[in-house]
Design an enzyme around this catalytic site. Sequence first.
Site, PDB file in Angstrom:
ATOM      1  N   ASP A  39       0.843  -1.194   0.000  1.00 26.12           N
ATOM      2  CA  ASP A  39       0.000   0.000   0.000  1.00 26.12           C
ATOM      3  C   ASP A  39       0.877   1.242   0.000  1.00 26.12           C
ATOM      4  OD1 ASP A  39      -2.599  -1.388   0.372  1.00 26.12           O
ATOM      5  OD2 ASP A  39      -1.731  -1.916   2.307  1.00 26.12           O
ATOM      6  N   ASP A  78       0.405   4.824   1.471  1.00 24.23           N
ATOM      7  CA  ASP A  78      -0.403   5.726   2.290  1.00 24.23           C
ATOM      8  C   ASP A  78       0.218   7.114   2.315  1.00 24.23           C
ATOM      9  OD1 ASP A  78      -2.077   3.611   2.861  1.00 24.23           O
ATOM     10  OD2 ASP A  78      -1.030   3.080   4.712  1.00 24.23           O
ATOM     11  N   ASP A  82       2.661   4.018  15.212  1.00 21.62           N
ATOM     12  CA  ASP A  82       2.835   2.905  16.154  1.00 21.62           C
ATOM     13  C   ASP A  82       4.292   2.507  16.337  1.00 21.62           C
ATOM     14  OD1 ASP A  82       3.054   1.822  13.613  1.00 21.62           O
ATOM     15  OD2 ASP A  82       1.371   0.438  13.821  1.00 21.62           O
TER      16      ASP A  82
END
Length: 470
Positions: free
Chosen positions: A77, A79, A166
Amino acid sequence: MQRLIRKVASFFVKGQGQSPIFNSEPKVVPRNKHNISRGQIDKAALDVLYGLKRAGYEAYLVGGAVRDLLLGLEPKDFDIVTNAEPEQIKAVFRQRCRLIGRRFRLAHVHFGRSVIEVATFRGAGDAAKLPVARKKTSHSRAVDASGRLVRDNVYGSIDEDIWRRDFTVNSLYYNIRDFSIIDYSGALEDIKKGQMRLIGDPETRYREDPVRMIRAIRFAAKLGFDIEAKTKKPLYEMGHLLKDVSNARMFEEVLKLFHSGVAIDVFEKLRHFGLFTYLFPQTHHVLSEEEQGFPRMLVVEALKSTDERIQSGKGVNPSFLFAAMLWEPMLQRREQHLAEGLTHQDALYAAANDVIEQQISSTSIPKRFSTQIREIWSLQFRLPRRAGARAQRLFEHPRFRAAYDFLGLRVAVGESSDQELFDWWTEYQKKDAIDQVAFANDVRSEAKKTRKPRRGRNPYRKRSSSNPAE
């Protein structure tokens, strides 16, 4: 893998100095000091980055895509993060853009089948001091009584956004304006060391979002990294928080875990940290009773097959994974129903319903997949009945191939009694339509030869009559 990663990572930090972990002053790696080029970035992602830039906003490629490009891996992906708020993003891309999410407000920008996820910079703050959520508002941040983050729509700057990421290795920013890489958290140093490290206090971050525990497992397995000591310690103690995660989200996370191409390593790590029981409690119970027996061998072989298919670019079906994980619990439940007096067919259906319904309390299973799981299981008991026209009907069943592969899986881990059956179906598929008919008729002929003769009627036996007058 680790040797390659550390060799590549050392190139990025060489000559750049070593910033301490979580330094407020970011390390900026200029274009001539890293290996990411625009040619490696998905065209749709570039269109979004440049579209936001032309509209006067900041825009960065962020997270796993930057990490993977640095490591020479292909990102799944792309992002993007920006200082534009969701409504402003929608104003830039109009019909292409769709706003989603309540807990985290996001924009999805569509380019045909490609979807680029765009987030607004998150604001900073101490989750432990946040108010408990009572009502829904679009621009707010709150935790519930257990410390889980239930809303995070406070927007801020890139200097604040970094603290909402995170893991350090997922917190790198690629700046489209000058093609530099920005590292606030010591991510490059952690990549060089080959370690996963949470940003902030691990216990607080896990309470905010318990899914971070299984994300730590997935990234560590995918990258071949170790989990840093402080990040690792709560994994042994806080797994119970996964019970509070919605079962729909857990289903998506399970697919990411076991369709990552490193499913066997993921499985072993989940069991090591005691997290597997919260994903597949029935399977965990079976494995605990028979650690080295057939159930574990079946699961491992299924994961091995899944890894091989993914690594070779083939598709995978979630139903096959769940069918393998839950096969032994279903068989045990079926035996219980048989002991209760149910027919073989009714016992199978009842056991399948029991096991799937119990699994859904941990991870949801969409109906299209639960139906396929039942069909794969049912066909295991129908494949032996292949004489005559039955073979063709089974072969035309939409779930035949999955059921055949599942039969092969069972044979591969020791069910030798089904080896002849598996070989027969293997040969059947190689034949043309005419030869298939003859091949299946041979089974019927053999069955007649081995069938016990029916007892003949005694011609001298007096026939009973329902008419008492006779």
